[in-house]
Each structure stands twice: as C-alpha cells, then as structure tokens.
Scaffold this motif. Structure first.
Motif, PDB file in Angstrom:
ATOM      1  N   LEU A   3       0.905  -1.150  -0.154  1.00 13.36           N
ATOM      2  CA  LEU A   3       0.000   0.072   0.092  1.00 13.36           C
ATOM      3  C   LEU A   3       0.835   1.017  -0.059  1.00 13.36           C
ATOM      4  O   LEU A   3       1.788   1.422   0.722  1.00 13.36           O
ATOM      5  N   ALA A   5       1.055   5.010   0.124  1.00  9.17           N
ATOM      6  CA  ALA A   5       0.551   6.500   0.386  1.00  9.17           C
ATOM      7  C   ALA A   5       1.478   7.682  -0.021  1.00  9.17           C
ATOM      8  O   ALA A   5       2.372   7.525   0.122  1.00  9.17           O
ATOM      9  N   CYS A  21      -3.727   6.307  -2.034  1.00  9.80           N
ATOM     10  CA  CYS A  21      -3.249   5.070  -1.584  1.00  9.80           C
ATOM     11  C   CYS A  21      -3.319   3.870  -2.675  1.00  9.80           C
ATOM     12  O   CYS A  21      -4.618   3.727  -2.960  1.00  9.80           O
ATOM     13  N   TRP A  35      -8.380   4.717   6.118  1.00  8.59           N
ATOM     14  CA  TRP A  35      -7.345   5.805   6.297  1.00  8.59           C
ATOM     15  C   TRP A  35      -7.234   6.134   7.652  1.00  8.59           C
ATOM     16  O   TRP A  35      -8.498   6.187   8.459  1.00  8.59           O
ATOM     17  N   CYS A  94      -2.635   4.629   5.182  1.00 16.92           N
ATOM     18  CA  CYS A  94      -3.773   3.877   4.671  1.00 16.92           C
ATOM     19  C   CYS A  94      -3.441   2.301   4.818  1.00 16.92           C
ATOM     20  O   CYS A  94      -2.371   1.884   5.054  1.00 16.92           O
ATOM     21  N   GLY A 111       0.281   0.777   4.665  1.00 16.89           N
ATOM     22  CA  GLY A 111       1.323   1.677   3.930  1.00 16.89           C
ATOM     23  C   GLY A 111       2.363   2.399   4.829  1.00 16.89           C
ATOM     24  O   GLY A 111       2.309   2.422   6.001  1.00 16.89           O
TER      25      GLY A 111
END
Length: 120
Positions: A3, A5, A21, A35, A94, A111
């Motif tokens: 992930l 971000a 994301c 989030w 995220c 992330g």
C-alpha cells in the motif's frame, strides 16, 4: 502486498490536499481500505474507510471536511482533505483489512504513511 500512500505536504490553514493509496498484491474486492492518522504524541485514529466491493463508506471523525473516492482501474483510494486546520497535522496512513472498523488493529496491511503539515 503493498500500500503506497502519497500526496502529503505543507499547506496553509483552509487549504486542501488529496492523498492517494495505491494498492497492489491483494485481491482488490476482498478488502476494506481505511485511512488513519497519527498526530505527534497521540494515538493513531481512524479517519474513514471504504469497502471496495460495495462502495459503502464510513467516516469516523465528527467533521465532514474529508471524503473518499476510488479508482478501480488503478486500484487507488483517495482521501480528499478540505479546509485543513493545524490540528489536522499528522502522518496519514492507509491500510487494508477484512471489515469496516476504526480500530487500527483490525487492519492487516499498512502503507508507510504520508505527512500532512498545516500551518496557521
């Protein structure tokens, strides 16, 4: 699983940002994308989450300045931040998890975070 971000930065109070994301390595339809944010010295808190297969969206902060959208083509979920205030300064993360929840421990994959700094 990744992930990514991005989109954070320095903005003056009243300004806007769009955080992204980008998700890869998981089955897109099987997860809820959430989030979160963590301000200096504070615990990580849920901001919002979206079910990719249902478009169902949950918001966990009292203000309505933040909204979610997504792109299925690029497997990206966006967090739109409007009328930003200094108290919104935080690292925004995220994450992907199995159901809708504001609790960070529910989410399996994270992330690296993107820093949003709002000056007064």
């Amino acid at each position: 699983v990744q992930l990514q971000a991005s989109g954070g930065g320095l903005v003056q109070a009243g300004g806007s940002l769009r955080l992204s994301c980008a998700v890869s390595g998981i089955t897109w339809d099987d997860y809820v994308i959430g989030w979160f944010r963590q301000a200096p010295g504070k615990e990580r808190e849920g901001v919002s989450c979206m079910g990719v297969d249902s478009w169902n969206t949950h918001y966990y902060l009292p203000e309505s300045r933040f909204t979610l959208s997504r792109s299925d083509a690029t497997k990206t979920v966006y967090l739109h931040l409007k009328n930003l205030q200094p108290e919104d300064t935080a690292v925004y993360y995220c994450a992907a998890g199995p159901w809708y929840d504001a609790t960070p421990g529910t989410y399996d994959y994270w992330g690296q975070g993107t820093l949003v700094t709002v000056s007064s």
